[in-house]
Design a protein around this motif. Structure first.
Motif, PDB file in Angstrom:
ATOM      1  N   ILE A  69      -5.439 -14.826 -57.615  1.00  0.00           N
ATOM      2  CA  ILE A  69      -5.998 -15.559 -56.482  1.00  0.00           C
ATOM      3  C   ILE A  69      -6.850 -14.566 -55.686  1.00  0.00           C
ATOM      4  O   ILE A  69      -6.387 -13.463 -55.397  1.00  0.00           O
ATOM      5  CB  ILE A  69      -4.877 -16.141 -55.592  1.00  0.00           C
ATOM      6  CG1 ILE A  69      -4.050 -17.156 -56.382  1.00  0.00           C
ATOM      7  CG2 ILE A  69      -5.465 -16.800 -54.348  1.00  0.00           C
ATOM      8  CD1 ILE A  69      -2.811 -17.629 -55.664  1.00  0.00           C
ATOM      9  N   PRO A  70      -8.095 -14.943 -55.359  1.00  0.00           N
ATOM     10  CA  PRO A  70      -8.949 -13.996 -54.636  1.00  0.00           C
ATOM     11  C   PRO A  70      -8.304 -13.543 -53.325  1.00  0.00           C
ATOM     12  O   PRO A  70      -7.643 -14.335 -52.645  1.00  0.00           O
ATOM     13  CB  PRO A  70     -10.214 -14.802 -54.357  1.00  0.00           C
ATOM     14  CG  PRO A  70     -10.229 -15.887 -55.369  1.00  0.00           C
ATOM     15  CD  PRO A  70      -8.790 -16.199 -55.658  1.00  0.00           C
ATOM     16  N   LEU A  72      -9.562 -13.007 -50.517  1.00  0.00           N
ATOM     17  CA  LEU A  72     -10.027 -13.798 -49.380  1.00  0.00           C
ATOM     18  C   LEU A  72      -9.152 -15.034 -49.186  1.00  0.00           C
ATOM     19  O   LEU A  72      -8.719 -15.346 -48.069  1.00  0.00           O
ATOM     20  CB  LEU A  72     -11.487 -14.215 -49.615  1.00  0.00           C
ATOM     21  CG  LEU A  72     -12.131 -15.112 -48.568  1.00  0.00           C
ATOM     22  CD1 LEU A  72     -12.125 -14.435 -47.204  1.00  0.00           C
ATOM     23  CD2 LEU A  72     -13.562 -15.457 -48.972  1.00  0.00           C
ATOM     24  N   VAL A  73      -8.848 -15.737 -50.284  1.00  0.00           N
ATOM     25  CA  VAL A  73      -8.005 -16.931 -50.205  1.00  0.00           C
ATOM     26  C   VAL A  73      -6.605 -16.548 -49.730  1.00  0.00           C
ATOM     27  O   VAL A  73      -5.996 -17.234 -48.905  1.00  0.00           O
ATOM     28  CB  VAL A  73      -7.941 -17.642 -51.571  1.00  0.00           C
ATOM     29  CG1 VAL A  73      -7.072 -18.888 -51.494  1.00  0.00           C
ATOM     30  CG2 VAL A  73      -9.346 -17.987 -52.061  1.00  0.00           C
ATOM     31  N   PHE A  76      -6.513 -16.101 -46.055  1.00  0.00           N
ATOM     32  CA  PHE A  76      -6.512 -17.389 -45.360  1.00  0.00           C
ATOM     33  C   PHE A  76      -5.148 -18.058 -45.444  1.00  0.00           C
ATOM     34  O   PHE A  76      -4.704 -18.705 -44.503  1.00  0.00           O
ATOM     35  CB  PHE A  76      -7.591 -18.314 -45.932  1.00  0.00           C
ATOM     36  CG  PHE A  76      -8.978 -17.966 -45.467  1.00  0.00           C
ATOM     37  CD1 PHE A  76      -9.214 -16.820 -44.730  1.00  0.00           C
ATOM     38  CD2 PHE A  76     -10.050 -18.800 -45.748  1.00  0.00           C
ATOM     39  CE1 PHE A  76     -10.489 -16.486 -44.288  1.00  0.00           C
ATOM     40  CE2 PHE A  76     -11.338 -18.483 -45.310  1.00  0.00           C
ATOM     41  CZ  PHE A  76     -11.545 -17.323 -44.586  1.00  0.00           C
ATOM     42  N   LEU A  77      -4.480 -17.914 -46.585  1.00  0.00           N
ATOM     43  CA  LEU A  77      -3.141 -18.502 -46.715  1.00  0.00           C
ATOM     44  C   LEU A  77      -2.185 -17.853 -45.716  1.00  0.00           C
ATOM     45  O   LEU A  77      -1.421 -18.537 -45.037  1.00  0.00           O
ATOM     46  CB  LEU A  77      -2.606 -18.323 -48.139  1.00  0.00           C
ATOM     47  CG  LEU A  77      -3.282 -19.136 -49.247  1.00  0.00           C
ATOM     48  CD1 LEU A  77      -2.654 -18.810 -50.606  1.00  0.00           C
ATOM     49  CD2 LEU A  77      -3.171 -20.642 -48.987  1.00  0.00           C
TER      50      LEU A  77
ATOM     51  N   GLN C 159     -13.592 -13.914 -58.993  1.00  0.00           N
ATOM     52  CA  GLN C 159     -12.853 -13.899 -57.727  1.00  0.00           C
ATOM     53  C   GLN C 159     -13.723 -13.340 -56.599  1.00  0.00           C
ATOM     54  O   GLN C 159     -13.691 -13.836 -55.473  1.00  0.00           O
ATOM     55  CB  GLN C 159     -11.586 -13.048 -57.858  1.00  0.00           C
ATOM     56  CG  GLN C 159     -10.552 -13.654 -58.785  1.00  0.00           C
ATOM     57  CD  GLN C 159      -9.222 -12.900 -58.725  1.00  0.00           C
ATOM     58  OE1 GLN C 159      -8.931 -12.193 -57.767  1.00  0.00           O
ATOM     59  NE2 GLN C 159      -8.404 -13.063 -59.749  1.00  0.00           N
ATOM     60  N   SER C 162     -16.174 -15.322 -54.296  1.00  0.00           N
ATOM     61  CA  SER C 162     -15.698 -16.027 -53.103  1.00  0.00           C
ATOM     62  C   SER C 162     -16.197 -15.341 -51.823  1.00  0.00           C
ATOM     63  O   SER C 162     -16.241 -15.950 -50.761  1.00  0.00           O
ATOM     64  CB  SER C 162     -14.166 -16.104 -53.098  1.00  0.00           C
ATOM     65  OG  SER C 162     -13.612 -14.817 -52.992  1.00  0.00           O
ATOM     66  N   MET C 173     -15.540 -21.462 -52.402  1.00  0.00           N
ATOM     67  CA  MET C 173     -14.784 -21.042 -51.226  1.00  0.00           C
ATOM     68  C   MET C 173     -15.405 -21.591 -49.940  1.00  0.00           C
ATOM     69  O   MET C 173     -14.701 -22.118 -49.066  1.00  0.00           O
ATOM     70  CB  MET C 173     -14.774 -19.504 -51.174  1.00  0.00           C
ATOM     71  CG  MET C 173     -13.837 -18.936 -50.140  1.00  0.00           C
ATOM     72  SD  MET C 173     -12.131 -19.353 -50.528  1.00  0.00           S
ATOM     73  CE  MET C 173     -11.451 -19.387 -48.879  1.00  0.00           C
ATOM     74  N   TYR C 197      -8.395 -21.414 -58.119  1.00  0.00           N
ATOM     75  CA  TYR C 197      -8.696 -20.045 -58.546  1.00  0.00           C
ATOM     76  C   TYR C 197      -7.613 -19.533 -59.492  1.00  0.00           C
ATOM     77  O   TYR C 197      -7.892 -18.899 -60.501  1.00  0.00           O
ATOM     78  CB  TYR C 197      -8.809 -19.112 -57.337  1.00  0.00           C
ATOM     79  CG  TYR C 197     -10.175 -19.128 -56.687  1.00  0.00           C
ATOM     80  CD1 TYR C 197     -11.288 -18.619 -57.350  1.00  0.00           C
ATOM     81  CD2 TYR C 197     -10.348 -19.642 -55.404  1.00  0.00           C
ATOM     82  CE1 TYR C 197     -12.536 -18.622 -56.756  1.00  0.00           C
ATOM     83  CE2 TYR C 197     -11.594 -19.648 -54.800  1.00  0.00           C
ATOM     84  CZ  TYR C 197     -12.685 -19.136 -55.485  1.00  0.00           C
ATOM     85  OH  TYR C 197     -13.925 -19.141 -54.897  1.00  0.00           O
TER      86      TYR C 197
END
Lengths: 239, 243, 217
Positions: A69-70, A72-73, A76-77, C159, C162, C173, C197
């Motif tokens: 999972i990037p 960045l994500v 945010f999570l 990835q 994003s 994203m 993702y």
């Protein structure tokens, strides 16, 4: 190309102060996150190799989840989603009372993410040790825990200093993602200066130089560590 | 055909070749032997310019190997070379291994190259392996393909760098047989090898090296009958009388 | 609290469009990056000191920079150099290509070095030139050895795309964030983004592992 050079902007207030502030946060976030990453990464990395099936599986799930999972994500999570799905009081605490919420979240997010990468290095370090070493350890009556404690882990860490150096450098670069949740670190500050003054060349050059200096410093430091950690005459077979 | 005059070579400050001189006439077979580390592999690699040398001169068919205006690729395409570890290209079929330089260096067409490849494979007894990849062959078979690859360019001379050292004992003969045949046909050959039986049988001369020097350069019978130097005597007694 | 995953269904066409841009950026930047990386790696290994130094400087420069900073740089520089706005996509593409080339070139350099020197000698011995030896013998083997690592780097690149979020280019994203903010559904949208993702990258890494096993390494 028309452009009005003004290198002086970097040394005028408040911009000079912003840059110094930015460096401070870059270093703080990176080092704090590295401590988390190193600790969790070591545990998970060792867990990936132990002869207990469920431990290995749990460690594998951790690595795959955080690696695929990037970042960045993930940030945010941690920042937007976690407070909402936790029990009400905890969520409220995170939103209202947790000190420096952006910075803290960035440190935790970056730390947990990097831990998955450190874990992979630790695992590959342990796997690079010839199997004969484990057998020799067991043959002298060591338990599995003793084997890890006295032989596998100490040797593995010496082997993986170079790839860990590169992860350590990566954490400084990745700390720039903290700007997406509002941490005003180096990259954020350089953009802020650009927006205020339109002196993008100067501001981004300053940030670039700062990152290069960080890279050189860390590399020099880790070269010393590597020299100290080297086992004389030890060459791993295969790769 | 191949002339070496006072060749010196250093790896940094290590003197690998010291004042080496010898001549190989057309149709002659010369075996180069000596203890490991004596510089014999380095010497043979200087002949086709795979290793540079700092002093002296090497000429092949009148062309200076170290010369500034010498087109090395062109010269190399006229000298075949066979390596200790075969060095077949693992990602190509046997046929493609033999065709590559024919097409890219000599500019032959595909069909002509393939026909040539097939003729040579038949000659080394491997015509049924043409479509395989090197990894699917035994060591002896791979080395025979490597010989065919070198012959495909119609070389005027052949260099062999320990062609049987990496082979299991039972495969050595199938490679030596091909080499003997080649020698009998009159190919000019320079062979680095420990196979003294082969040397006795086909070599016209033996060059013995030690510590980067050519210690002895003699007719085959003379070399095996009464080697002049102590070092060659010691070497021979070690290699001929091992248990 | 309540979850409303219907918001995802409604926004699907918009999100898929974003995903398309993420893929497009990945594929173009990877292709361009690899081509440039081959040149950099060959320069590095050429034996010419000046070429080797230029290549090393390029690689080390980009490897010490955060990608976000590189993106900011090119969003600032490209329009300035060209003299007119060119649209974010091209700026991002240039930034990613130049940035990724630094990483790819290290992989390719290792790949070239993994081909034994004997193979190069064999090529030379049959009269092939340097360029021919590289093109027909070394690079095909190097790429075969490197394929898993190159693909893994491709997943990392996917990835990384994003990050164009920071300049509001509409990749997956950014699209997710727009929907999240407009509909006030941050939880659903970010969990959904993570899931998408994860599925793509995990599937990719499983494929890479299968490939590695097939190569027997």
């Amino acid at each position: 190309m028309e452009y009005n050079w003004d290198w002086g902007v970097l040394f005028r207030e408040p911009y000079f102060g912003w840059i110094i502030d930015g460096i401070g946060w870059t270093v703080t976030v990176s080092i704090a996150a590295w401590i988390i990453a190193f600790t969790i990464g070591s545990v998970v990395g060792v867990a990936r190799t132990v002869p207990v099936r469920w431990v290995r599986s749990a460690a594998t799930v951790y690595v795959e989840l955080f690696r695929n999972i990037p970042l960045l994500v993930q940030l945010f999570l941690w920042y937007f989603v976690l407070p909402e799905v936790l029990p009400r009081e905890w969520g409220l605490w995170m939103k209202r009372e947790m000190p420096l919420p952006e910075v803290t979240t960035a440190i935790i997010g970056l730390g947990f993410y990097t831990a998955s990468r450190v874990a992979e290095q630790v695992r590959s370090g342990i796997e690079a040790i010839p199997r004969g070493q484990s057998m020799a350890g067991y043959a002298t009556g060591l338990t599995t825990v003793q084997l890890y404690r006295h032989i596998l882990v100490p040797v593995a860490y010496r082997l993986i200093v170079p790839p860990l150096t590169s992860e350590f450098l990566t954490i400084f670069k990745n700390s720039s993602l903290a700007l997406t949740i509002g941490v005003l670190e180096t990259t954020a500050r350089s953009r802020q200066i650009t927006e205020f003054t339109f002196q993008g060349f100067e501001a981004f050059t300053a940030a670039t130089v700062i990152y290069i200096v960080i890279t050189l410093t860390v590399t020099a430091f880790m070269t010393v560590v590597d020299e100290r950690a080297k086992i004389p005459g030890f060459i791993t077979g295969g790769r | 055909m191949i002339e070496l005059r006072n060749v010196d070579k250093w790896f940094d400050d290590f003197h690998v070749l010291k004042n080496c001189s010898t001549n190989i006439a057309q149709g002659e077979v010369v075996v180069v032997c000596g203890p490991s580390g004596s510089g014999k592999s380095t010497l043979i690699k200087c002949v086709n310019g795979l290793e540079p040398f700092q002093k002296g001169e090497i000429t092949v068919d009148g062309v200076s190997v170290g010369g500034k205006s010498t087109k090395l690729p062109k010269l190399r395409s006229r000298i075949g070379m066979v390596f200790q570890n075969f060095e077949l290209y693992p990602h190509m079929t046997v046929t493609d291994n033999i065709c590559l330089a024919q097409e890219k260096v000599l500019g032959r067409g595909r069909q002509e190259s393939e026909e040539k490849a097939m003729t040579l494979l038949t000659r080394v007894g491997l015509s049924d392996q043409a479509a395989k990849h090197p990894g699917q062959l035994s060591g002896g078979q791979q080395q025979r393909v490597a010989i065919a690859r070198a012959l495909a360019l119609d070389p005027i001379a052949m260099l062999f760098d320990e062609p049987t050292s990496a082979l299991d004992p039972e495969m050595i003969n199938e490679v030596l047989e091909v080499m003997v045949e080649l020698a009998e046909e009159g190919m000019t050959m320079m062979v680095v090898t420990h196979e003294m039986g082969f040397a006795r049988k086909v070599a016209n001369r033996v060059v013995f090296m030690d510590y980067g020097e050519i210690v002895e350069d003699a007719e085959t019978e003379e070399f095996f009958g009464s080697p002049r130097s102590d070092r060659a005597q010691q070497f021979l007694s070690k290699i001929l009388h091992h248990i | 609290m309540t979850f409303d995953f219907g918001v995802i269904v409604d926004a699907l066409p918009f999100l898929i469009q974003g995903l398309g841009l993420s893929f497009l950026l990945t594929i173009l930047a990877a292709s361009g990056g690899i081509v440039l990386a081959v040149v950099l790696a060959l320069m590095r290994l050429s034996g010419y000191r000046s070429l080797s130094l230029i290549s090393a400087a390029y690689v080390n420069f980009f490897r010490s920079m955060p990608l976000i900073l590189v993106i900011f740089w090119f969003f600032f520089l490209v329009p300035l150099i060209i003299g007119r706005p060119v649209g974010g996509f091209y700026s991002a593409l240039i930034a990613f290509t130049l940035f990724e080339a630094a990483y790819y070139s290290e992989i390719i350099r290792a790949g070239i070095q993994s081909v034994s020197r004997g193979q190069i000698a064999a090529g030379y011995a049959t009269g092939l030139t340097y360029a021919q030896t590289m093109r027909f013998i070394v690079l095909p083997q190097a790429f075969r050895n490197m394929t898993p690592v190159l693909l893994t780097q491709g997943i990392v690149l996917f990835q990384d795309t994003s990050l164009v979020y920071v300049v509001a280019l509409r990749d997956f994203m950014t699209a997710t964030t727009i929907v999240a903010r407009n509909e006030g559904r941050l939880i659903e949208m970010y969990v959904f983004a993570a899931a998408v993702y994860f599925v793509i990258c995990f599937a990719g890494s499983l494929y890479v592992r299968r490939l590695q096993r097939k190569h027997g390494r």
